[in-house]
Design an enzyme around this catalytic site. Structure first.
Site, mmCIF file in Angstrom:
data_model
loop_
_atom_site.group_PDB
_atom_site.id
_atom_site.type_symbol
_atom_site.label_atom_id
_atom_site.label_comp_id
_atom_site.label_asym_id
_atom_site.label_seq_id
_atom_site.Cartn_x
_atom_site.Cartn_y
_atom_site.Cartn_z
ATOM 1 N N ASN A 17 27.615 -15.178 -0.598
ATOM 2 C CA ASN A 17 26.395 -15.932 -0.913
ATOM 3 C C ASN A 17 25.720 -16.144 0.443
ATOM 4 O OD1 ASN A 17 24.504 -17.850 -1.518
ATOM 5 N ND2 ASN A 17 25.899 -19.231 -2.598
ATOM 6 N N ARG A 98 25.416 -12.802 -4.214
ATOM 7 C CA ARG A 98 24.359 -13.611 -4.798
ATOM 8 C C ARG A 98 23.043 -13.090 -4.223
ATOM 9 N NH1 ARG A 98 22.952 -20.001 -3.910
ATOM 10 N NH2 ARG A 98 21.328 -20.074 -5.489
ATOM 11 N N HIS A 185 18.249 -20.527 -9.380
ATOM 12 C CA HIS A 185 19.495 -21.262 -9.670
ATOM 13 C C HIS A 185 20.159 -20.765 -10.954
ATOM 14 C CE1 HIS A 185 17.982 -24.824 -7.069
ATOM 15 N NE2 HIS A 185 18.904 -24.145 -6.409
ATOM 16 N N ARG A 246 11.797 -28.235 1.059
ATOM 17 C CA ARG A 246 10.703 -27.527 0.380
ATOM 18 C C ARG A 246 9.815 -28.528 -0.352
ATOM 19 N NH1 ARG A 246 14.576 -23.656 -2.773
ATOM 20 N NH2 ARG A 246 15.796 -22.853 -1.045
ATOM 21 N N GLU A 386 28.787 -21.330 -8.432
ATOM 22 C CA GLU A 386 28.061 -20.054 -8.472
ATOM 23 C C GLU A 386 28.965 -18.887 -8.076
ATOM 24 O OE1 GLU A 386 25.627 -22.326 -6.112
ATOM 25 O OE2 GLU A 386 23.771 -21.979 -7.223
#
Ligand code: ADP
Length: 403
Positions: A17, A98, A185, A246, A386
């Site tokens: 990832n 990922r 996501h 962000r 994940e």
């Protein structure tokens, strides 16, 4: 290291990832449910004080070393050294990556020259993550040319959102060339839906669900009858909720205004909305929710940042409840969602009219279900993973008959 392309039998899957300033990795033993053997991360890439930290799955023992990794590709040597002993016993059979932006890919892809070409084409969609992800795939392909690599996309979960949730209200010609709402996501959301099926009451997974992934990156997704309905992020992960750094959604007129009045360039605007905004921008001190909660009593800027975050999350839950035609289950996950009772309580406060009612003792304890017994909505706290979602996808791909 053994370089096996058999894709079957005992072996390990390496999960990478690696799109941001931290590279996370994990090693799983292959199986219908892959077993985690080791997980770790490389932090402060590009600085002289990088660190590699890893934890063994069997003993739980952790190790940490200082390294210098000028970029993501330079992380490979320390990473491979760290997993060498494991691979001597259980050879590597595949690598799962990922990949944050997969454009219109609907499912994980075995990396081929055509897939690499498509990822190259998508680079400009997500300059924050894709370039490093592409470099890592290339580097592994160079070192282990016969090892299958699988790209798993954060966008894929949302691919079946209704057309109206995918449309960007700009001239139609842009939609034809791929400019649309994608959502992100998705690996976390796919994992949560699988978990909900396992831990939820019968049919809960087919109800009206809002999933709130609240970490450094934060988004919400609405799911009904197991199908994606909408999500807060859009064409890029900059959109939706305000996040650690962000901005989330903005008035599109702001860019032209700042260009006219301050001579702000496109690159400066990009940096502002991706690295200098959100919790950091409002608080002027930290992008980390734990810091802000400590500062809140004596720093009104920290209080503003937290208030905005909770207010926006609450607003989106309301909006998604309207899109779903009601709400049965609300799930909190990721760093803030899983670990902060106070943020969960503030987001849920005022949602009683939707049937959201927390049991404060359960919420403080971070219990799996934090709603009270009278609330119509089941509010859950779940851990997301994940990396294990990627390992499962890779395992599935390897099990498929060869084309
Ligand atoms: P990433 O999106 O980088 O994977 P995480 O999911 O780990 O990030 O979330 C990081 C965020 O979670 C940070 O803002 C951190 O402060 C917050 N967080 C972690 N634990 C807590 C806690 N106990 N209380 C409040 N916030 C927390």
């Amino acid at each position: 290291m053994t370089d096996s392309s058999s894709g079957s039998g005992l072996g390990s899957i390496l999960v990478i990832n690696g799109g941001s300033s931290t590279l996370k990795f994990a090693l799983f033993r292959i199986g219908a449910v892959p077993v985690p053997e080791l997980s770790g991360s490389i932090d402060r890439i590009g600085t002289p004080n990088g660190t590699i930290t890893w934890v063994r799955g069997d003993t739980g023992t952790a190790e940490r070393r200082t390294i210098t990794a000028s970029d993501h590709v330079a992380c490979l040597e320390p990473l491979l050294a760290c997993i060498k002993d494991h691979l001597a016993q259980t050879p590597l059979v595949a690598i799962g990556h990922r990949v944050v932006h997969g454009g219109r890919y609907r499912e994980p892809q075995l990396v081929t020259p055509a897939v690499m070409e498509e990822l190259q084409r998508l680079r400009g969609y997500d300059p924050e993550h894709l370039p490093a992800e592409i470099e890592l795939i290339r580097e592994f392909a160079g070192r282990y040319p016969h090892l299958p690599q699988v790209a798993c996309f954060d966008t894929a979960f949302h691919a079946d959102m209704p057309g109206v949730a995918r449309l960007l209200p700009i001239p139609r010609r842009y939609g034809k060339v791929g400019l649309q709402r994608y959502g992100f996501h998705g690996l976390s959301y796919a994992f949560l839906m699988r978990e909900l099926e396992r831990v939820g009451v019968p049919h809960e997974v087919n109800g009206r669900i809002v999933l709130a992934h609240l970490g450094n990156g934060a988004s919400l997704a609405a799911v009904k009858d197991g199908q994606p309905v909408d999500t807060t992020m859009s064409f890029t992960p900059t959109s939706g909720l305000p996040m650690s750094r962000r901005s989330g959604d903005l008035d599109p007129g702001l860019m032209a205004y700042l260009a006219r009045t301050e001579g702000m360039s496109v690159d400066q605007f990009h940096t502002m909305v991706n690295a200098e905004s959100g919790l950091l921008g409002i608080s002027e001190t930290s992008s980390d929710m734990r810091d802000l909660l400590k500062q809140e009593p004596h720093d009104p800027r920290a209080a503003d940042a937290i208030e905005l975050f909770c207010y926006q999350a609450k607003k989106w839950i309301g909006a998604f409840t309207a899109a779903l035609g009601g709400l049965d289950t609300l799930v909190f996950t990721a760093g803030i969602g899983e670990h902060s009772p106070v943020i969960r309580a503030r987001i849920c406060d005022g949602l009683e009219y939707l049937g959201v009612a927390l049991d404060h003792t359960r919420n403080e304890a971070g219990a799996p279900v934090i709603s009270n017994d009278n609330g119509r909505v089941t509010v859950r706290v779940m851990h997301t993973d994940e990396e294990s979602e990627i390992a499962r996808s890779v395992s599935e791909r390897l099990g498929e008959p060869k084309q």
